[in-house]
Design a protein around this motif. Structure first.
Motif, PDB file in Angstrom:
ATOM      1  N   LEU A   1      14.433  63.210  -7.487  1.00 39.41           N
ATOM      2  CA  LEU A   1      15.204  64.013  -6.543  1.00 39.41           C
ATOM      3  C   LEU A   1      15.489  65.399  -7.115  1.00 39.41           C
ATOM      4  O   LEU A   1      15.387  66.415  -6.396  1.00 39.41           O
ATOM      5  CB  LEU A   1      16.511  63.294  -6.215  1.00 39.41           C
ATOM      6  CG  LEU A   1      17.425  63.965  -5.184  1.00 39.41           C
ATOM      7  CD1 LEU A   1      16.700  64.119  -3.850  1.00 39.41           C
ATOM      8  CD2 LEU A   1      18.712  63.156  -5.008  1.00 39.41           C
ATOM      9  N   ALA A   2      15.831  65.465  -8.411  1.00 43.49           N
ATOM     10  CA  ALA A   2      16.081  66.764  -9.045  1.00 43.49           C
ATOM     11  C   ALA A   2      14.822  67.618  -9.046  1.00 43.49           C
ATOM     12  O   ALA A   2      14.873  68.835  -8.794  1.00 43.49           O
ATOM     13  CB  ALA A   2      16.587  66.561 -10.475  1.00 43.49           C
ATOM     14  N   LEU A   3      13.677  66.994  -9.303  1.00 43.13           N
ATOM     15  CA  LEU A   3      12.415  67.742  -9.300  1.00 43.13           C
ATOM     16  C   LEU A   3      12.070  68.236  -7.899  1.00 43.13           C
ATOM     17  O   LEU A   3      11.506  69.332  -7.742  1.00 43.13           O
ATOM     18  CB  LEU A   3      11.291  66.865  -9.845  1.00 43.13           C
ATOM     19  CG  LEU A   3      11.344  66.586 -11.357  1.00 43.13           C
ATOM     20  CD1 LEU A   3      10.297  65.549 -11.743  1.00 43.13           C
ATOM     21  CD2 LEU A   3      11.131  67.873 -12.153  1.00 43.13           C
ATOM     22  N   ILE A   4      12.383  67.442  -6.882  1.00 46.44           N
ATOM     23  CA  ILE A   4      12.145  67.881  -5.504  1.00 46.44           C
ATOM     24  C   ILE A   4      12.998  69.112  -5.190  1.00 46.44           C
ATOM     25  O   ILE A   4      12.518  70.085  -4.592  1.00 46.44           O
ATOM     26  CB  ILE A   4      12.439  66.737  -4.523  1.00 46.44           C
ATOM     27  CG1 ILE A   4      11.366  65.636  -4.643  1.00 46.44           C
ATOM     28  CG2 ILE A   4      12.497  67.257  -3.081  1.00 46.44           C
ATOM     29  CD1 ILE A   4      11.667  64.398  -3.826  1.00 46.44           C
ATOM     30  N   VAL A   5      14.278  69.066  -5.597  1.00 45.63           N
ATOM     31  CA  VAL A   5      15.160  70.217  -5.367  1.00 45.63           C
ATOM     32  C   VAL A   5      14.597  71.463  -6.035  1.00 45.63           C
ATOM     33  O   VAL A   5      14.518  72.545  -5.428  1.00 45.63           O
ATOM     34  CB  VAL A   5      16.579  69.902  -5.896  1.00 45.63           C
ATOM     35  CG1 VAL A   5      17.439  71.176  -5.906  1.00 45.63           C
ATOM     36  CG2 VAL A   5      17.243  68.837  -5.040  1.00 45.63           C
ATOM     37  N   LEU A   6      14.165  71.327  -7.294  1.00 50.42           N
ATOM     38  CA  LEU A   6      13.632  72.479  -8.007  1.00 50.42           C
ATOM     39  C   LEU A   6      12.283  72.913  -7.429  1.00 50.42           C
ATOM     40  O   LEU A   6      11.979  74.104  -7.364  1.00 50.42           O
ATOM     41  CB  LEU A   6      13.488  72.144  -9.492  1.00 50.42           C
ATOM     42  CG  LEU A   6      14.812  71.886 -10.231  1.00 50.42           C
ATOM     43  CD1 LEU A   6      14.554  71.450 -11.665  1.00 50.42           C
ATOM     44  CD2 LEU A   6      15.698  73.134 -10.211  1.00 50.42           C
ATOM     45  N   GLY A   7      11.476  71.934  -7.003  1.00 48.06           N
ATOM     46  CA  GLY A   7      10.189  72.269  -6.393  1.00 48.06           C
ATOM     47  C   GLY A   7      10.344  73.047  -5.103  1.00 48.06           C
ATOM     48  O   GLY A   7       9.615  74.015  -4.847  1.00 48.06           O
TER      49      GLY A   7
ATOM     50  N   ALA B   1      20.666  70.315 -10.710  1.00 48.38           N
ATOM     51  CA  ALA B   1      19.434  69.553 -10.865  1.00 48.38           C
ATOM     52  C   ALA B   1      18.780  69.859 -12.206  1.00 48.38           C
ATOM     53  O   ALA B   1      18.331  68.944 -12.926  1.00 48.38           O
ATOM     54  CB  ALA B   1      18.475  69.863  -9.718  1.00 48.38           C
ATOM     55  N   LEU B   2      18.716  71.116 -12.563  1.00 46.37           N
ATOM     56  CA  LEU B   2      18.128  71.493 -13.844  1.00 46.37           C
ATOM     57  C   LEU B   2      18.957  70.957 -15.003  1.00 46.37           C
ATOM     58  O   LEU B   2      18.408  70.475 -16.010  1.00 46.37           O
ATOM     59  CB  LEU B   2      18.028  73.022 -13.922  1.00 46.37           C
ATOM     60  CG  LEU B   2      17.360  73.610 -15.153  1.00 46.37           C
ATOM     61  CD1 LEU B   2      15.931  73.106 -15.290  1.00 46.37           C
ATOM     62  CD2 LEU B   2      17.384  75.129 -15.108  1.00 46.37           C
TER      63      LEU B   2
END
Length: 394
Positions: A243-249, A294-295
């Motif tokens: 989920l954090a990677l999706i937010v950053l993506g 997220a990061l």
């Protein structure tokens, strides 16, 4: 015998060592601030702001709250609220003096350059032209923190955040109350559009009443790291990481579209382009807050604090800069304008390499000097007295 009870602050926790992750990330943030403040620097295309709806300022503020938990909440637990509040006041005073000194030197640097090179646009671009029009009033407003030229608005933000921490330490044992009050203030400020007044230009560029929510997030993270009462942190989970990677993506895609693909931006639905344009920095838009959280989760959950690489020669310059953020930041502001002047004279790759290497080296030297100064002035423990012979045994 009756058992006596003692009231007062909670029992002191053992003082943990420095977190190398925090020092390195703070050093990286300071380096990015210098790069981003240097127009024409090719490295500016590779800093955090190009890949997320957040940049070095968000990282700096969150890490300031993280450090505050160790430095001031820890002191409050060991010695009580009053000594910790006094330490905060001393730190605020040091920040205020540093800000005013930096303002004077930066104004002199830019003003002299503008006069020598016949570039009056420097003063207008950096919002220093009021010194030419109303010098005495401008100086007064600067002392009141109501006049903040470009690049000199981070330390006033930090001063207000530390000022809010003074009463906040009284609630350090009630993390849910701290979080609730912080979120309520952030949402209320955003809804009401309230900001601290700024001379001639509306409100502060970084609204401290909104940015405090990121500072508080870092503070609660620091409280958890040192074993004090805090909000339960999310566990290490592939689902949360995804989920954090999706937010950053999504942030990467949004930044690419909004900054580098104007034609695509025009073809998007109006509501989506309005949403991207509305991600404001002044009152810390929820997307910016979510991106930084997220990061932070990915770093906290997947970079071990005891990882040997964090103490290797490859990252020690950033750790050194992170340990001395105030002198490195102040010198970095002056350095960024000097780097700009050099790049305006010649913008080839040789100058780009030279400017960035010299800037980075200068910041590391400042950090090393600060390290040396700290070790020099730190009081050394008094030697233990020699044992005295017992009477009659001499």
């Amino acid at each position: 015998m009756a058992t006596q009870t003692r009231s007062g602050p909670p029992a002191a926790l053992p003082r943990p060592g420095r977190d190398p992750r925090a020092d390195i990330c703070r050093g990286l943030a300071l380096w990015m601030i210098v790069i981003n403040h240097t127009p024409g620097n090719w490295l500016g295309g590779f800093t955090l702001k190009n890949f997320a709806f957040a940049d070095a300022t968000e990282a700096f503020v969150l890490l300031a709250g993280y450090a505050g938990a160790f430095a001031y909440a820890g002191q409050a637990d060991r010695q009580g609220w009053a000594p910790a509040a006094a330490a905060l006041i001393r730190r605020i005073g040091k920040l205020y003096v540093a800000h005013i000194f930096l303002l004077v030197v930066f104004t002199a640097q830019v003003g002299f350059s503008a006069a020598t090179l016949d570039r009056a646009a420097y003063l207008d671009e950096l919002a220093l032209d009021p010194f030419a029009e109303q010098p005495y009033r401008t100086l007064l407003e600067a002392l009141l923190l109501r006049f903040q030229p470009h690049f000199l608005d981070i330390l006033p933000l930090y001063i207000v955040l530390l000022s809010l921490l003074i009463p906040g330490l009284l609630l350090r044992g009630h993390p849910w109350a701290v979080l609730t009050l912080s979120l309520a203030l952030w949402l209320g400020v955003r809804e009401a559009g309230f900001n601290l007044p700024r001379w001639q230009e509306g409100g502060w560029f970084f609204n401290p009443l909104a940015w405090q929510v990121l500072f508080v997030a870092g503070f609660l993270l620091g409280q958890a790291a040192r074993g004090a009462p805090s909000i339960p942190l999310p566990p290490r989970s592939p689902w949360i990481a995804a989920l954090a990677l999706i937010v950053l993506g999504l942030g990467v895609l949004g930044m690419i579209v909004s900054e580098h693909l104007p034609e695509t931006m025009e073809e998007l639905p109006l509501w989506f382009s309005d949403f991207l344009v509305g991600i404001d920095k002044t009152s810390l838009h929820p997307v910016r807050l979510l991106s930084m959280l997220a990061l932070t989760y990915l770093v906290a959950a997947y970079v071990p604090r005891d990882w040997a690489f964090l103490r290797s020669r490859w990252v020690w310059p950033f750790a050194a800069m992170g340990r001395h953020s105030l002198p490195v930041f102040c010198f970095g502001i002056l350095l960024s304008f000097a780097a700009r002047l050099l790049l305006e004279q010649y913008d080839g790759w040789r100058m780009q390499v030279a400017v960035n290497l010299l800037s980075f080296g200068a910041l590391v030297v400042i950090a090393l000097i600060a390290d040396w100064a700290r070790e020099t002035v730190r009081p050394k423990p008094a030697p233990s007295p020699a044992p005295q012979p017992l009477p009659g045994t001499a």
